[in-house]
Motif scaffolding. Structure first.
Motif, short mmCIF file in Angstrom:
data_model
loop_
_atom_site.label_atom_id
_atom_site.label_comp_id
_atom_site.label_asym_id
_atom_site.label_seq_id
_atom_site.Cartn_x
_atom_site.Cartn_y
_atom_site.Cartn_z
N LEU A 107 0.83 -1.21 0.00
CA LEU A 107 0.00 0.00 0.00
C LEU A 107 0.86 1.26 0.00
CD1 LEU A 107 -2.71 -1.10 2.58
CD2 LEU A 107 -2.80 -1.23 0.07
N ARG A 108 1.93 1.23 0.77
CA ARG A 108 2.87 2.34 0.80
C ARG A 108 4.18 1.83 1.36
NH1 ARG A 108 3.56 5.23 5.62
NH2 ARG A 108 2.43 4.32 7.37
N GLN A 109 5.23 2.58 1.13
CA GLN A 109 6.55 2.19 1.61
C GLN A 109 7.08 3.33 2.48
OE1 GLN A 109 9.43 1.60 -1.50
NE2 GLN A 109 10.85 0.56 -0.15
N PRO A 110 6.93 3.22 3.80
CA PRO A 110 7.34 4.31 4.68
C PRO A 110 8.83 4.67 4.57
CG PRO A 110 6.02 2.72 5.87
CD PRO A 110 6.32 2.13 4.53
N PHE A 111 9.67 3.68 4.34
CA PHE A 111 11.09 3.95 4.13
C PHE A 111 11.73 2.78 3.40
CE2 PHE A 111 11.20 1.58 8.07
CZ PHE A 111 12.32 0.79 7.94
#
Length: 165
Positions: free
Chosen positions: A144-148
């Protein structure tokens, strides 16, 4: 081939090249505290030993348009060496499969896939199933997303103390 013997200067070279892969030998030598000639010789040695596999650009996929990143857990039906090799060779033929790990636990492989859409990812998985390469089942996780992301290996932590002179 197992671990190779490296010293603190080799580690410094590797750490700097992870951050600045396009630096010149002059910049590298200055950064690690060596003169240019020994620094170049060490870098060449690390390449010859296969420690440095290559150099590449860090691409910002989000700047190129939409895509989906998926991690799939793959279980194969039989666990003979030939069956593992069959799956691995088939997976390697698909450029969408960026990474493939043979893992312990409840499934056999963890693969990272980058596709232009969920539909294209599904098409890839259907092709793999149709190829009859021993896939019993797979379970997928869409990112969904890649925080880092940290692309640099923690060299100081993973080196074996026995290999360090």
């Amino acid at each position: 081939m197992g671990a190779v013997a490296i010293d603190k200067f080799d580690l410094k070279i590797l750490a700097h090249l992870q951050r600045e892969g396009r630096c010149s030998n002059v910049e590298l030598a200055d950064a690690v505290g060596l003169s240019q000639s020994p620094c170049l010789a060490r870098t060449k040695r690390l390449k010859q030993l296969g420690v440095i596999r290559g150099y590449g650009a860090d691409i910002a996929l989000e700047k190129l348009g939409g895509c989906v990143i998926v991690f799939s857990e793959v279980t194969i039906s039989s666990h003979r060496r030939h069956d593992f090799r069959k799956f691995e060779e088939a997976a390697a033929r698909h450029p969408e499969i960026l990474e493939c790990y043979n893992v312990s636990g409840g499934y056999d492989y963890l693969v990272k896939v980058v596709a232009p859409s969920v539909a294209r990812f599904q098409e890839l998985m259907e092709r793999l199933l149709e190829d009859d390469i021993g896939i019993e089942k797979f379970s997928s996780r869409i990112v969904l997303r890649q925080p880092f992301e940290n692309r640099a290996y923690p060299l100081g932590l993973i080196r074996d103390a026995a290999t360090l002179r």
